[in-house]
Design a protein around this motif. Structure first.
Motif, PDB file in Angstrom:
ATOM      1  N   GLN A   1    -106.020 -53.224 -13.992  1.00 47.53           N
ATOM      2  CA  GLN A   1    -105.585 -52.793 -12.671  1.00 47.53           C
ATOM      3  C   GLN A   1    -104.299 -53.500 -12.276  1.00 47.53           C
ATOM      4  O   GLN A   1    -104.052 -54.631 -12.682  1.00 47.53           O
ATOM      5  CB  GLN A   1    -106.635 -53.120 -11.615  1.00 47.53           C
ATOM      6  N   PHE A   2    -103.519 -52.813 -11.457  1.00 43.91           N
ATOM      7  CA  PHE A   2    -102.345 -53.404 -10.827  1.00 43.91           C
ATOM      8  C   PHE A   2    -102.659 -53.664  -9.364  1.00 43.91           C
ATOM      9  O   PHE A   2    -103.411 -52.906  -8.742  1.00 43.91           O
ATOM     10  CB  PHE A   2    -101.149 -52.443 -10.894  1.00 43.91           C
ATOM     11  N   PHE A   3    -102.066 -54.730  -8.805  1.00 47.31           N
ATOM     12  CA  PHE A   3    -102.176 -54.956  -7.375  1.00 47.31           C
ATOM     13  C   PHE A   3    -100.970 -55.739  -6.881  1.00 47.31           C
ATOM     14  O   PHE A   3    -100.251 -56.367  -7.654  1.00 47.31           O
ATOM     15  CB  PHE A   3    -103.490 -55.668  -6.998  1.00 47.31           C
ATOM     16  N   SER A   4    -100.750 -55.656  -5.570  1.00 46.53           N
ATOM     17  CA  SER A   4     -99.659 -56.377  -4.927  1.00 46.53           C
ATOM     18  C   SER A   4    -100.054 -56.689  -3.497  1.00 46.53           C
ATOM     19  O   SER A   4    -100.724 -55.884  -2.844  1.00 46.53           O
ATOM     20  CB  SER A   4     -98.381 -55.539  -4.922  1.00 46.53           C
ATOM     21  N   ASN A   5     -99.642 -57.835  -3.020  1.00 50.07           N
ATOM     22  CA  ASN A   5     -99.858 -58.225  -1.629  1.00 50.07           C
ATOM     23  C   ASN A   5     -98.543 -58.227  -0.853  1.00 50.07           C
ATOM     24  O   ASN A   5     -98.463 -58.753   0.239  1.00 50.07           O
ATOM     25  CB  ASN A   5    -100.531 -59.597  -1.554  1.00 50.07           C
ATOM     26  N   GLN A   6     -97.516 -57.644  -1.450  1.00 52.73           N
ATOM     27  CA  GLN A   6     -96.196 -57.563  -0.841  1.00 52.73           C
ATOM     28  C   GLN A   6     -95.950 -56.134  -0.348  1.00 52.73           C
ATOM     29  O   GLN A   6     -96.702 -55.215  -0.654  1.00 52.73           O
ATOM     30  CB  GLN A   6     -95.120 -57.942  -1.865  1.00 52.73           C
ATOM     31  N   LEU A   7     -94.863 -55.952   0.386  1.00 52.88           N
ATOM     32  CA  LEU A   7     -94.453 -54.630   0.839  1.00 52.88           C
ATOM     33  C   LEU A   7     -94.220 -53.735  -0.375  1.00 52.88           C
ATOM     34  O   LEU A   7     -93.580 -54.153  -1.349  1.00 52.88           O
ATOM     35  CB  LEU A   7     -93.160 -54.726   1.664  1.00 52.88           C
ATOM     36  N   VAL A   8     -94.765 -52.531  -0.339  1.00 50.91           N
ATOM     37  CA  VAL A   8     -94.595 -51.569  -1.423  1.00 50.91           C
ATOM     38  C   VAL A   8     -94.001 -50.277  -0.867  1.00 50.91           C
ATOM     39  O   VAL A   8     -94.148 -49.971   0.310  1.00 50.91           O
ATOM     40  CB  VAL A   8     -95.929 -51.264  -2.152  1.00 50.91           C
ATOM     41  N   ASN A   9     -93.319 -49.548  -1.733  1.00 57.56           N
ATOM     42  CA  ASN A   9     -92.727 -48.269  -1.385  1.00 57.56           C
ATOM     43  C   ASN A   9     -93.001 -47.300  -2.530  1.00 57.56           C
ATOM     44  O   ASN A   9     -92.708 -47.607  -3.677  1.00 57.56           O
ATOM     45  CB  ASN A   9     -91.229 -48.436  -1.160  1.00 57.56           C
TER      46      ASN A   9
ATOM     47  N   GLY B   1     -96.324 -49.517   2.428  1.00 61.42           N
ATOM     48  CA  GLY B   1     -97.569 -50.210   2.703  1.00 61.42           C
ATOM     49  C   GLY B   1     -97.398 -51.704   2.506  1.00 61.42           C
ATOM     50  O   GLY B   1     -96.422 -52.158   1.919  1.00 61.42           O
ATOM     51  N   SER B   2     -98.373 -52.466   3.016  1.00 59.69           N
ATOM     52  CA  SER B   2     -98.282 -53.924   2.908  1.00 59.69           C
ATOM     53  C   SER B   2     -99.089 -54.472   1.737  1.00 59.69           C
ATOM     54  O   SER B   2     -99.155 -55.668   1.540  1.00 59.69           O
ATOM     55  CB  SER B   2     -98.754 -54.574   4.207  1.00 59.69           C
ATOM     56  N   GLY B   3     -99.683 -53.613   0.953  1.00 60.96           N
ATOM     57  CA  GLY B   3    -100.433 -54.020  -0.224  1.00 60.96           C
ATOM     58  C   GLY B   3    -100.751 -52.809  -1.061  1.00 60.96           C
ATOM     59  O   GLY B   3    -100.611 -51.660  -0.621  1.00 60.96           O
ATOM     60  N   PHE B   4    -101.202 -53.050  -2.289  1.00 58.37           N
ATOM     61  CA  PHE B   4    -101.387 -51.957  -3.228  1.00 58.37           C
ATOM     62  C   PHE B   4    -102.399 -52.344  -4.292  1.00 58.37           C
ATOM     63  O   PHE B   4    -102.446 -53.487  -4.732  1.00 58.37           O
ATOM     64  CB  PHE B   4    -100.036 -51.662  -3.892  1.00 58.37           C
ATOM     65  N   ARG B   5    -103.219 -51.370  -4.712  1.00 62.47           N
ATOM     66  CA  ARG B   5    -104.142 -51.512  -5.841  1.00 62.47           C
ATOM     67  C   ARG B   5    -104.168 -50.185  -6.581  1.00 62.47           C
ATOM     68  O   ARG B   5    -104.123 -49.130  -5.959  1.00 62.47           O
ATOM     69  CB  ARG B   5    -105.553 -51.845  -5.395  1.00 62.47           C
ATOM     70  N   SER B   6    -104.271 -50.257  -7.929  1.00 62.52           N
ATOM     71  CA  SER B   6    -104.375 -49.032  -8.706  1.00 62.52           C
ATOM     72  C   SER B   6    -104.837 -49.348 -10.121  1.00 62.52           C
ATOM     73  O   SER B   6    -104.694 -50.481 -10.595  1.00 62.52           O
ATOM     74  CB  SER B   6    -103.019 -48.324  -8.777  1.00 62.52           C
ATOM     75  N   ASP B   7    -105.366 -48.331 -10.803  1.00 66.57           N
ATOM     76  CA  ASP B   7    -105.646 -48.464 -12.231  1.00 66.57           C
ATOM     77  C   ASP B   7    -104.301 -48.558 -12.952  1.00 66.57           C
ATOM     78  O   ASP B   7    -103.246 -48.323 -12.359  1.00 66.57           O
ATOM     79  CB  ASP B   7    -106.464 -47.267 -12.724  1.00 66.57           C
ATOM     80  N   GLN B   8    -104.327 -48.907 -14.237  1.00 69.31           N
ATOM     81  CA  GLN B   8    -103.066 -49.154 -14.929  1.00 69.31           C
ATOM     82  C   GLN B   8    -102.230 -47.902 -15.158  1.00 69.31           C
ATOM     83  O   GLN B   8    -101.039 -47.993 -15.413  1.00 69.31           O
ATOM     84  CB  GLN B   8    -103.298 -49.897 -16.238  1.00 69.31           C
TER      85      GLN B   8
ATOM     86  N   LYS C   1    -105.163 -43.733  -9.469  1.00 68.92           N
ATOM     87  CA  LYS C   1    -106.026 -43.894  -8.289  1.00 68.92           C
ATOM     88  C   LYS C   1    -105.487 -45.026  -7.400  1.00 68.92           C
ATOM     89  O   LYS C   1    -106.073 -46.091  -7.307  1.00 68.92           O
ATOM     90  CB  LYS C   1    -107.452 -44.210  -8.730  1.00 68.92           C
ATOM     91  N   PRO C   2    -104.372 -44.801  -6.712  1.00 72.52           N
ATOM     92  CA  PRO C   2    -103.799 -45.867  -5.894  1.00 72.52           C
ATOM     93  C   PRO C   2    -104.498 -46.029  -4.551  1.00 72.52           C
ATOM     94  O   PRO C   2    -105.020 -45.070  -3.990  1.00 72.52           O
ATOM     95  CB  PRO C   2    -102.358 -45.410  -5.683  1.00 72.52           C
ATOM     96  N   ILE C   3    -104.502 -47.236  -4.076  1.00 71.50           N
ATOM     97  CA  ILE C   3    -104.951 -47.548  -2.726  1.00 71.50           C
ATOM     98  C   ILE C   3    -103.807 -48.317  -2.079  1.00 71.50           C
ATOM     99  O   ILE C   3    -103.416 -49.378  -2.565  1.00 71.50           O
ATOM    100  CB  ILE C   3    -106.244 -48.392  -2.737  1.00 71.50           C
ATOM    101  N   ILE C   4    -103.281 -47.784  -0.993  1.00 75.51           N
ATOM    102  CA  ILE C   4    -102.162 -48.413  -0.293  1.00 75.51           C
ATOM    103  C   ILE C   4    -102.690 -48.959   1.021  1.00 75.51           C
ATOM    104  O   ILE C   4    -103.245 -48.209   1.828  1.00 75.51           O
ATOM    105  CB  ILE C   4    -101.024 -47.408  -0.046  1.00 75.51           C
TER     106      ILE C   4
END
Length: 185
Positions: A137-145, A156-163, A167-170
């Motif tokens: 999985q990928f994730f970020s706790n920073q600003l994403v575009n 968004g201010s964070g992000f999660r997704s499969d590689q 299936k992203p979650i913003i």
């Protein structure tokens, strides 16, 4: 003249004595310095495979491998990771200006100008993206575009997704949405 020679002699001995002290200090400091064992490689290509099937390819101009209690790899001049589907077609591409892979944690931290593209034409941008190798999985706790080919622009201010970014979650998403669109990356 006698005093002049005595003064010159004293100054010379003081100068020599002070140099000796400085040299001894330098020797103490340099003896305490510990070198970190590191291997340097240039123009590196690494192929990731599982059960004899190629899953990805990593490209970097410079790779530093640190042999410490917690070993890690550093990519100071950037990294490109290409993921492939089961037919060896490119499914997504990750590019960043800097990366580090921590061996024990099984994570790759991508930093500075992180850009991800997928076969659908979606583009993900952030200053941070972390890849968890175990969870894939990928994730970020920073600003994403995220920019979609139809012009949808999501922040968004964070992000999660499969590689594969299927299936992203913003987190705390906002932006302009074209009508009839889904929020998937």
């Amino acid at each position: 003249m006698k005093y002049l020679c005595l003064i010159v002699g004293l100054l010379t001995s003081m100068l020599v004595a002070s140099c000796e002290n400085d040299l001894r200090d330098v020797e103490k400091v340099s003896s305490k310095k510990q070198d970190v064992p590191v291997d340097k490689s240039y123009g590196v290509t690494i192929i990731y495979s599982d059960s004899a099937k190629v899953k990805g390819k990593l490209l970097t101009p410079e790779l530093l491998q640190f042999h410490t209690a917690n070993p890690y790899y550093e990519f100071p001049k950037g990294i490109t990771i290409i993921f492939f589907d089961e037919n060896l077609n490119e499914s997504s591409r990750v590019v960043s200006d800097y990366a580090v892979r921590r061996e024990h944690e099984k994570q790759v931290e991508l930093r500075k100008n992180v850009v991800v593209t997928n076969v659908k034409g979606d583009v993900f941008k952030s200053e941070e993206l972390i890849w968890d190798e175990v969870k894939q999985q990928f994730f970020s706790n920073q600003l994403v575009n995220i920019i979609k080919p139809d012009g949808t622009n999501i922040f968004g201010s964070g992000f999660r997704s499969d590689q594969n970014f299927d299936k992203p979650i913003i987190e705390r998403a906002y932006g302009n949405l074209a009508t009839g669109n889904q929020l998937g990356f």
